[in-house]
Design a protein around this motif. Structure first.
Motif, PDB file in Angstrom:
ATOM      1  N   TYR A  40      43.092  37.991  39.839  1.00  0.00           N
ATOM      2  CA  TYR A  40      44.480  37.973  40.545  1.00  0.00           C
ATOM      3  C   TYR A  40      44.848  39.168  40.773  1.00  0.00           C
ATOM      4  O   TYR A  40      45.649  39.256  41.986  1.00  0.00           O
ATOM      5  CB  TYR A  40      45.378  37.347  39.387  1.00  0.00           C
ATOM      6  N   LEU A  41      44.370  40.341  40.352  1.00  0.00           N
ATOM      7  CA  LEU A  41      44.955  41.692  40.755  1.00  0.00           C
ATOM      8  C   LEU A  41      44.270  41.851  42.298  1.00  0.00           C
ATOM      9  O   LEU A  41      44.841  42.270  43.227  1.00  0.00           O
ATOM     10  CB  LEU A  41      44.387  42.638  39.657  1.00  0.00           C
ATOM     11  N   GLY A  99      52.389  38.735  47.514  1.00  0.00           N
ATOM     12  CA  GLY A  99      51.268  39.570  47.214  1.00  0.00           C
ATOM     13  C   GLY A  99      51.609  40.931  46.250  1.00  0.00           C
ATOM     14  O   GLY A  99      51.033  41.185  45.478  1.00  0.00           O
ATOM     15  N   ALA A 100      52.867  41.492  46.791  1.00  0.00           N
ATOM     16  CA  ALA A 100      53.361  42.446  45.802  1.00  0.00           C
ATOM     17  C   ALA A 100      53.508  42.157  44.328  1.00  0.00           C
ATOM     18  O   ALA A 100      53.508  42.650  43.514  1.00  0.00           O
ATOM     19  CB  ALA A 100      54.428  43.300  46.403  1.00  0.00           C
ATOM     20  N   LEU A 121      46.406  40.374  49.586  1.00  0.00           N
ATOM     21  CA  LEU A 121      47.386  39.716  50.091  1.00  0.00           C
ATOM     22  C   LEU A 121      48.183  40.977  50.985  1.00  0.00           C
ATOM     23  O   LEU A 121      48.464  41.121  52.054  1.00  0.00           O
ATOM     24  CB  LEU A 121      48.130  38.865  49.476  1.00  0.00           C
ATOM     25  N   VAL A 122      48.399  41.946  50.187  1.00  0.00           N
ATOM     26  CA  VAL A 122      49.631  43.189  50.779  1.00  0.00           C
ATOM     27  C   VAL A 122      48.655  43.722  51.715  1.00  0.00           C
ATOM     28  O   VAL A 122      49.051  43.978  52.826  1.00  0.00           O
ATOM     29  CB  VAL A 122      49.855  44.072  49.615  1.00  0.00           C
ATOM     30  N   VAL A 131      49.371  30.907  44.716  1.00  0.00           N
ATOM     31  CA  VAL A 131      49.275  31.990  45.402  1.00  0.00           C
ATOM     32  C   VAL A 131      48.101  32.231  45.608  1.00  0.00           C
ATOM     33  O   VAL A 131      47.468  32.739  47.022  1.00  0.00           O
ATOM     34  CB  VAL A 131      49.829  33.327  44.468  1.00  0.00           C
ATOM     35  N   PHE A 137      43.096  39.543  44.022  1.00  0.00           N
ATOM     36  CA  PHE A 137      43.920  38.701  45.535  1.00  0.00           C
ATOM     37  C   PHE A 137      45.303  39.330  45.604  1.00  0.00           C
ATOM     38  O   PHE A 137      45.750  39.173  47.029  1.00  0.00           O
ATOM     39  CB  PHE A 137      43.797  37.373  44.762  1.00  0.00           C
ATOM     40  N   GLY A 138      45.986  39.746  44.605  1.00  0.00           N
ATOM     41  CA  GLY A 138      47.390  40.206  45.199  1.00  0.00           C
ATOM     42  C   GLY A 138      47.415  41.342  45.723  1.00  0.00           C
ATOM     43  O   GLY A 138      48.035  41.323  46.833  1.00  0.00           O
ATOM     44  N   VAL A 139      46.491  42.445  45.679  1.00  0.00           N
ATOM     45  CA  VAL A 139      46.315  43.528  46.481  1.00  0.00           C
ATOM     46  C   VAL A 139      45.764  43.258  47.908  1.00  0.00           C
ATOM     47  O   VAL A 139      46.194  43.653  48.936  1.00  0.00           O
ATOM     48  CB  VAL A 139      45.327  44.626  45.748  1.00  0.00           C
ATOM     49  N   PHE A 185      52.804  39.488  42.778  1.00  0.00           N
ATOM     50  CA  PHE A 185      51.244  39.188  41.978  1.00  0.00           C
ATOM     51  C   PHE A 185      50.799  40.536  41.426  1.00  0.00           C
ATOM     52  O   PHE A 185      50.305  40.569  40.461  1.00  0.00           O
ATOM     53  CB  PHE A 185      50.353  38.680  43.159  1.00  0.00           C
ATOM     54  N   THR A 186      50.703  41.318  42.487  1.00  0.00           N
ATOM     55  CA  THR A 186      49.862  42.655  42.230  1.00  0.00           C
ATOM     56  C   THR A 186      50.652  43.428  40.979  1.00  0.00           C
ATOM     57  O   THR A 186      49.894  43.661  40.081  1.00  0.00           O
ATOM     58  CB  THR A 186      50.030  43.814  43.372  1.00  0.00           C
TER      59      THR A 186
END
Ligand SMILES: Nc1ncnc2c1ncn2[C@@H]1O[C@H](COP(=O)(O)OP(=O)(O)OP(=O)(O)O)[C@@H](O)[C@H]1O
Ligand SMILES: [Mg+2]
Lengths: 308, 397, 334
Positions: B339-340, C138-139, B346-347, B300, B342-344, C141-142
């Motif tokens: 990771y948090l 992404g969600a 992405l969204v 990811v 990059f996750g945020v 993962f978040t």
């Protein structure tokens, strides 16, 4: 993001055209026509059957969109395919270009059945089409769209492109030249550099034709190319379609506008509810009672169907 | 939050803001931002004249060790830079698949892992295989991963696009599981002393020691330049055009004579090969390979690198790779949140700026510049959007 | 290359434990059905959302894991913990129901928020499908790493034991215990209720209408946005129920990334049955549960279950991409 720069072209062939003398312009047009004309072998003679549908039936669940339809297209002619909304015209194109495989029956190109050929193989064998709902590659420029069509005739492999082997250079040059000529031929060269999605509607329709011609088809299928055009634009398109035929293409034309169909086609096939109800010269079709009934006999039919 | 975390957070926000601003500058095609236009108006030769010194600076960065950028004393700066370059290479490869051909590959780490294991199996003394020189494992890794790409792609690339995403996600996980379950791959124990390129330093030590990031970095940059050139060649050929056509409208592309499956498979295989190449570089530098580093989150992150930089834009994704690798090293107080973050990211990117920092700018014709000039006397309108930007209403039907 | 192949082949890293397989055939079958009914419940979420939006909601596995956490906290609050407690039957049932409702609310809310925050803005913009998929990733993962940060690391929560399974009856000389029976029956009941809801009620008709043709449905007065929300919520609620059953089977199941593998399996189950098809999700879930359990017994290591599930997914996609029962909630798409 439609930030089309509204600048006038500063130079190039398109701008020069304005300043050319008659003779220069004629010479240039001859050059363009030369580049547009197809350059390939066709197994059948002019006037012989190029494509034939034999008892093609197309079923979607319970709905019979084509019911044992047979007709043929002769090399060098412009054949009109008409019929009320939902008659199965587009389905007919889809069956010919491999989008659907006929439930039963056969499509033959140059006397050889299409059989299980894939869509891109059918394009290779020489059928190209446009779409009723425009389907261009929106993020590509007009020129790039046409070059994708021209690529259909090219052989550069991935390795060849990776290492830029001589064949890649040659084909790339040929493709661009041909694409440029086609854009000029269709009268849309001035917007060659714009993304397809930013082009005006009329340009998009003509770009689709240019892209289909770029694949050097033996048979060009146009699905309602004049939809949404005003009468002047329709006249212009009629001229173009004739020019395309004169350049050595065979044309199958779906169109609702009777004036255009009657004016440009050599022969007409009429579908209604998936069945062929008539076939003949434009004058015959105009006076055919079954056709008149299909279009006029049930006065509100076209309206109700139109909503679907 | 501790004060360290706050400082890091502020600095990171500044960094990202600067990047976004630069991206905007590049993107503006009218009026104010002349940079992009200026760049596009240059001939290839002139562009290279600007690029060469720029590349020189990039190559020398670990030696220069600039003050704000440095990650020391936390992490050795050349090592950080090697990791950045490695992620950039990975992003470049994944971009072929996601950005150019529009195929969502969520198991890219699987190819990366295969590449790393190829390097380990053929150079580490812990492996029973006959050894080959390390540099030979780079092409070998590419061949092997390409093979895996074809094996995985053949059944799945014929399917609807979104099935590919889940199958590749599974593939990434399977590679990791197999590394754990198959005794010859030595699970958690792994392989020590993976090989490295030859060469000694003045003091007699190995030039490519795993503590010495600079040569590794430079090697990777060299590879990136070659890959960039080759991928650029593909982009401006019928192959690159076919990919974009497939991405835009697969059915229409096929009916214009594009052998869709074949070119999708090529995109997948080329992407896989670049992933494998990166994996073997990674194995060489770390000099140790086990089953711990190839998890789905890493996949990811790779995807985030592509999307952040600008899916479809070669230069953009290089930048994206750099940023993704750099942030955890530089802002160490935030590393456990990476990771948090990059996750945020992405969204948020998908919602507000799907084209990434730099939008896609693809030229799809070889010598197209001259063609446009000849035809209409001005350059083409570059696609400044990417595959990820919304279609216009009505196009979606 | 040849050398490599013999090297890998010589190593006895894969053994087929056929003896164990025939001995434990029925035991693996029944246990597989138990796991399968959990997969099926989660698969419903994938199938419903896919049917309506043609979107693989990758974050559905996190919707599920949020439910697992909610179950753990609810049960811990009611006094359940690592060692079994033995409340009277009625109290136990009420406690479990309360925990299940808590999980359903938590998962349903998560699904709803996900839809509003992540997907709706994209729909408004008519974004391409790739964008939806990346957002979903992404969600997912978040949420995972929110849990990670919140729980201060990757450790799973301590075990929560609800009850100790008792043997209930015996078939094919294999004991069926109370836990297996509870999970299987409860899951089937929930699935049947959902199926009836979709097929019989006005809301359900809305869902089917939107799945078939969103534009026409909107013209006919169906509130598409409401239908989409409802779809997410139903999927979430079922995932919440699955969370309780999952925790029964795996008392230490609450970990930040614990939903991931289960999510892939549930998705595989949905595809296996025919994505968009509610009964297909049930069939696919049960089948996948049984098959991957056979794999475990045969290969003698539970780590193989994921590999088996994945291989099943690929084989199904190759052989019959529309699944066993065909795709139905939506129209057939070309
Ligand atoms: N993929 C499909 N699935 C189900 N039905 C279809 C499909 N394609 C076409 N049809 C149906 O087949 C019939 C013929 O459709 P078709 O598009 O060929 O009509 P047409 O003659 O092109 O009409 P129009 O003039 O409106 O374009 C219609 O009733 C249509 O709904
Ligand atoms: Mg039609």
């Amino acid at each position: 993001m439609s930030d089309t720069p509204e600048v006038e072209p500063e130079g190039g062939i398109v701008a020069e055209l304005e300043h050319m003398t008659e003779a220069e312009r004629a010479a240039h047009e001859a050059e363009v026509a030369e580049a547009v004309a197809p350059d390939r072998e066709i197994a059948v003679e002019v006037g012989d059957t190029l494509l034939e549908l034999r008892d093609v039936t197309m079923r979607f669940g319970g709905l019979v969109a084509m019911d044992s339809v047979s007709f043929s297209i002769k090399r060098g002619e412009i054949l009109g395919l008409i019929g009320p909304n939902g008659a199965g015209k587009t389905t007919c194109f889809n069956a010919m270009t491999g989008v659907y495989r006929p439930t039963s029956g056969q499509v033959l190109l140059e006397d050889r059945p299409l059989g299980r050929a894939k869509r891109h193989q059918i394009t290779h064998r020489g059928i190209a089409r446009t779409f009723q709902n425009i389907r261009l590659f929106g993020e590509m420029t007009a020129l790039e769209n046409v070059v994708v069509g021209a690529d259909a005739r090219h052989q550069t492999s991935v390795v060849g492109a990776l290492l830029r082997l001589p064949r890649h250079h040659r084909e790339e040059r040929e493709a661009i030249d041909r694409a440029m000529a086609l854009l000029e031929f269709m009268g849309i060269a001035d917007r060659a550099a714009d993304k397809a999605k930013n082009l005006p509607y009329g340009y998009q329709r003509r770009l689709e034709i240019a892209r289909a011609l770029a694949t050097e088809p033996k048979l060009l299928c146009l699905d309602e190319p004049a939809a949404g055009f005003n009468p002047a634009e329709k006249d212009e398109l009629m001229g173009l379609i004739r020019k395309i035929r004169d350049d050595g293409y065979t044309v199958l034309l779906i169109e609702h506008d009777m004036r255009l169909v009657m004016g440009v086609t050599d022969r007409i096939v009429v579908l209604e509810f998936g069945k062929k109800i008539a076939e003949g010269l434009p004058a015959e079709i105009r006076d055919n009672p079954a056709v008149i009934a299909a279009y006029l006999g049930v006065p509100d039919e076209e309206d109700t169907d139109g909503a679907a | 939050m501790t004060s360290d975390e706050i400082i890091d957070l502020v600095e990171m926000v500044v960094l990202v803001a600067v990047l976004v601003a630069v991206g905007k500058l590049f993107q503006r095609s009218k009026a104010s931002g002349r940079l992009g236009e200026w760049w596009n108006s240059k001939s290839r030769v002139e562009q290279w004249a600007w690029l060469v010194p720029l590349i020189a600076v990039v190559v020398l960065i670990p030696v220069i060790n600039p003050p704000f950028l440095t990650t020391e004393p936390g992490t050795n700066f050349p090592i950080t830079m090697f990791n950045c370059a490695l992620y950039a290479l990975v992003a470049l490869g994944l971009n072929v698949v996601v950005g150019q051909a529009g195929l969502l590959d969520l198991g890219y780490v699987g190819f990366f892992a295969v590449g790393a294991y190829v390097a380990a199996l053929f150079t580490s003394p812990d492996s029973q295989l006959s050894k080959i020189p390390y540099l030979w494992t780079l092409p070998l890794a590419m061949v092997v991963t390409m093979f895996f790409g074809v094996v995985l792609g053949t059944p799945t690339l014929r399917l609807r696009g979104d099935y590919l995403a889940i199958v590749t996600l599974g593939f990434g996980e399977i590679v990791r599981l197999l590394a754990t379950l198959m005794p010859p791959l030595k699970g958690n124990v792994g392989f020590q002393d993976v090989g490295h390129p030859p060469g000694t330093k003045a003091d007699g030590g190995a030039l490519f020691a795993n503590t010495n990031g600079t040569p590794w970095y430079m090697l990777t940059i060299g590879i990136i330049l070659i890959v960039l050139l080759l991928v650029g060649n593909l982009e401006r050929s019928r192959v690159g055009r076919a990919w974009v056509a497939i991405r835009e409208d697969e059915d229409a592309a096929e009916m214009m004579g594009v052998p869709v499956f074949k070119f999708k498979l090529w995109a997948f295989a080329i992407g896989a090969a670049i992933g494998g190449l990166s994996g073997s570089l990674f194995a060489g530098q770390v000099s140790f390979v086990n089953n711990q580093k190839f998890d789905v989150p890493t996949s990811v992150l790779f995807l985030a690198a592509v999307v952040l930089g600008g899916s479809g834009n070669k230069v953009g994704v290089l930048l994206g790779g750099f940023v993704i690798a750099y942030i955890p090293f530089r802002f160490t107080a935030l590393a456990s949140y990476k990771y948090l973050i990059f996750g945020v990211a992405l969204v948020v990117l998908m919602i507000f700026r799907p084209q990434g920092l730099l939008g896609a700018r693809q030229r799809l014709l070889a010598r197209g510049r001259q063609a446009y000039q000849r035809l209409i006397g001005r350059p083409e309108q570059l696609s400044s959007d990417s595959s990820l930007v919304a279609e216009k209403a009505g196009d979606s039907a | 290359m040849h050398h490599l192949i013999t090297y890998l082949a010589d190593a006895p890293w894969i053994t087929f434990n056929t003896g164990a397989f025939s001995d434990q055939f029925w035991a693996s079958t029944f246990d597989g059905l138990t796991y399968g009914s959990i997969y099926a419940l989660v698969a419903m979420g994938y199938t419903l959302v896919y049917g309506v939006l043609q979107l693989i909601n990758f974050a559905h596995s996190e919707v599920f894991i949020v439910g697992v956490y909610a179950t753990v906290f609810a049960l811990n609050a009611m006094g359940f913990g690592p060692s079994p407690v033995y409340p009277p039957m009625v109290v136990l049932i009420i406690d479990l129901l309360v925990a299940m409702v808590a999980a359903m609310i938590a998962s349903g809310l998560t699904a709803l928020i996900l839809e509003r925050v992540a997907y709706r803005p994209l729909r408004k913009r008519n974004a391409p499908r790739l964008v939806f998929l990346i957002t979903a990733i992404g969600a997912s993962f978040t949420i995972q790493y929110l849990i990670f940060v919140w729980r201060g690391g990757s450790n799973a929560e301590p075990a929560t034991i609800m009850f100790v399974p008792d043997p209930v009856f015996e078939v094919f000389s294999t004991i069926i215990d109370s836990q297996q029976l509870t999970i299987f029956i409860a899951a089937i009941v929930l699935m049947v209720v959902t199926d009836q809801f979709i097929n019989r009620t006005k809301f359900g008709r809305g869902i089917r209408a939107v799945a078939q043709d969103p534009d026409t449905a909107t013209l006919m007065g169906v509130n598409k946005e409401r239908v989409i929300m409802l779809t997410f919520v139903i999927g979430g609620v079922l995932a919440g129920a699955a969370a309780l059953f999952y925790l029964m089977k795996v008392p230490q199941g609450a970990s930040f990334n614990g939903g991931f593998v289960l999510g892939i399996k549930a998705f595989a189950a949905a595809v296996l049955g025919g994505i968009g098809n509610i009964r297909g999700a049930l069939l696919g879930g049960l089948l996948l549960g049984v098959v991957s359990n056979y794999g475990v017994t045969l290969l003698g290591n539970s780590s193989w279950t994921d590999v088996v599930a994945f291989v099943v997914l690929v084989v199904v996609l190759m052989v019959r991409p529309t699944g066993l029962l065909g795709e139905s909630l939506g129209k057939a798409r070309v």
